[in-house]
Design an enzyme around this catalytic site. Structure first.
Site, PDB file in Angstrom:
ATOM      1  N   PRO A 271       0.620  -1.473   0.006  1.00 55.73           N
ATOM      2  CA  PRO A 271      -0.084  -0.142  -0.268  1.00 55.73           C
ATOM      3  C   PRO A 271       0.965   1.165  -0.377  1.00 55.73           C
ATOM      4  CG  PRO A 271      -0.083  -0.819   2.348  1.00 55.73           C
ATOM      5  CD  PRO A 271       0.378  -1.993   1.448  1.00 55.73           C
ATOM      6  N   ASN A 272       0.425   2.038  -0.931  1.00 55.68           N
ATOM      7  CA  ASN A 272       1.041   3.879  -0.803  1.00 55.68           C
ATOM      8  C   ASN A 272       2.750   3.819  -1.592  1.00 55.68           C
ATOM      9  OD1 ASN A 272      -1.426   4.504   0.850  1.00 55.68           O
ATOM     10  ND2 ASN A 272       0.025   3.630   2.296  1.00 55.68           N
TER      11      ASN A 272
ATOM     12  N   ARG B  58       5.206  11.293  -2.131  1.00 57.81           N
ATOM     13  CA  ARG B  58       4.935  10.874  -1.041  1.00 57.81           C
ATOM     14  C   ARG B  58       6.230  11.382  -0.331  1.00 57.81           C
ATOM     15  NH1 ARG B  58       4.490   4.533   1.212  1.00 57.81           N
ATOM     16  NH2 ARG B  58       3.691   5.498   3.313  1.00 57.81           N
TER      17      ARG B  58
ATOM     18  N   ASN C  66       8.088  -5.574  -0.121  1.00 58.85           N
ATOM     19  CA  ASN C  66       7.480  -4.523  -0.001  1.00 58.85           C
ATOM     20  C   ASN C  66       5.949  -3.784   1.048  1.00 58.85           C
ATOM     21  OD1 ASN C  66       7.642  -1.974   1.420  1.00 58.85           O
ATOM     22  ND2 ASN C  66       9.187  -0.835  -0.222  1.00 58.85           N
TER      23      ASN C  66
ATOM     24  N   ALA D  72       2.648  -0.463   4.862  1.00 56.42           N
ATOM     25  CA  ALA D  72       2.292  -0.560   6.254  1.00 56.42           C
ATOM     26  C   ALA D  72       1.961  -2.373   6.339  1.00 56.42           C
ATOM     27  CB  ALA D  72       1.882   0.297   6.645  1.00 56.42           C
TER      28      ALA D  72
ATOM     29  N   GLU E 285      12.359  -9.275   2.136  1.00 55.69           N
ATOM     30  CA  GLU E 285      11.332  -8.190   2.451  1.00 55.69           C
ATOM     31  C   GLU E 285      12.516  -7.030   2.398  1.00 55.69           C
ATOM     32  OE1 GLU E 285      11.169  -8.400   7.236  1.00 55.69           O
ATOM     33  OE2 GLU E 285      10.491  -6.722   7.178  1.00 55.69           O
TER      34      GLU E 285
ATOM     35  N   HIS F 285      12.208  -1.804   2.212  1.00 55.08           N
ATOM     36  CA  HIS F 285      11.666  -1.311   2.972  1.00 55.08           C
ATOM     37  C   HIS F 285      12.885  -0.127   2.080  1.00 55.08           C
ATOM     38  CE1 HIS F 285       8.615  -3.394   5.280  1.00 55.08           C
ATOM     39  NE2 HIS F 285      10.061  -3.950   5.542  1.00 55.08           N
TER      40      HIS F 285
ATOM     41  N   ARG G 227      13.396   4.549  12.761  1.00 53.32           N
ATOM     42  CA  ARG G 227      11.203   5.150  12.861  1.00 53.32           C
ATOM     43  C   ARG G 227      11.187   4.835  14.049  1.00 53.32           C
ATOM     44  NH1 ARG G 227       9.207   4.857   7.322  1.00 53.32           N
ATOM     45  NH2 ARG G 227       7.371   7.119   7.819  1.00 53.32           N
TER      46      ARG G 227
HETATM   47  C1  DQA Z   1       8.031   0.945   3.822  1.00 55.40           C
HETATM   48  C2  DQA Z   1       7.904   1.160   5.296  1.00 55.40           C
HETATM   49  C3  DQA Z   1       6.621   1.293   6.007  1.00 55.40           C
HETATM   50  O1  DQA Z   1       6.545   1.223   7.474  1.00 55.40           O
HETATM   51  C4  DQA Z   1       5.013   2.164   5.666  1.00 55.40           C
HETATM   52  O2  DQA Z   1       4.756   1.984   6.674  1.00 55.40           O
HETATM   53  C5  DQA Z   1       5.688   1.928   3.923  1.00 55.40           C
HETATM   54  C6  DQA Z   1       6.834   2.286   3.129  1.00 55.40           C
HETATM   55  C7  DQA Z   1       9.399   1.481   2.943  1.00 55.40           C
HETATM   56  O3  DQA Z   1       9.491   1.353   1.783  1.00 55.40           O
HETATM   57  O4  DQA Z   1      10.085   2.164   3.482  1.00 55.40           O
HETATM   58  O5  DQA Z   1       5.031   1.917   3.091  1.00 55.40           O
HETATM   59  O6  DQA Z   1       7.453  -0.349   3.141  1.00 55.40           O
END
Ligand code: DQA
Length: 148
Positions: A11-12, A19, A75, A78, A99, A101, A108
């Site tokens: 997501p996102n 973003r 990835n 959240a 995994e 990110h 963070r």
């Molecule tokens: C993320 C890190 C997550 O905590 C966050 O919610 C994201 C992006 C990253 O790529 O840094 O949506 O996965």
């Protein structure tokens, strides 16, 4: 044998570029897909690159990966920090998964320090921005080279 890998984005991540660029950098997901395609070609693997904002759709992609892909880069955005269902899906498909990110989740907010994906992943790459995708491909291809 040429390996096939799935790069799955949660997501996102479709909003990358606009973003929170101070956290995630200026690179768009489209740019990242191009970077991944170049890296995959250089390492002689094929790849699919997918993004979804929906937990169930991500799970469907994980299930569908069986028999089609040799390994996965995830990835989960959240959902990393909330989704037991994604963790169970990864456990169920018996495919090696890296995994990933963009940001360093451990540097963070505290709620980002826990990952449901980490215990079922081969390893985790975080904190290197878009370049992490290329690192993850290298890591997965290296793993596949030694583990089948
Ligand atoms: C993320 C890190 C997550 O905590 C966050 O919610 C994201 C992006 C990253 O790529 O840094 O949506 O996965």
């Amino acid at each position: 044998m040429q390996h096939a890998i799935l790069i799955l984005n949660g997501p996102n991540l479709n909003l990358l570029g606009t973003r929170q660029p101070e956290v995630y950098g200026p690179t768009t997901l489209q740019d990242i897909e191009a970077l991944c395609a170049a890296k995959a070609a250089a390492l002689n693997v094929t790849m699919d690159f997918v993004q979804s904002n929906h937990e169930g759709v991500l799970i469907d992609h994980l299930h569908a990966a069986r028999g089609r892909f040799d390994g996965i880069i995830l990835n989960a955005g959240a959902y990393t920090h909330s989704s037991i269902a994604l963790m169970d899906a990864v456990s169920s498909i018996m495919l090696p998964l890296v995994e990933l990110h963009l940001s360093n989740i451990h540097a963070r907010e505290a709620f980002r320090h826990h990952s449901y994906i980490a215990p079922v992943a081969v390893g985790q790459i975080c904190g290197f921005g878009a370049a992490g995708y290329a690192l993850a491909i290298e890591a997965l291809v290296g793993y596949l080279g030694t583990h089948g």
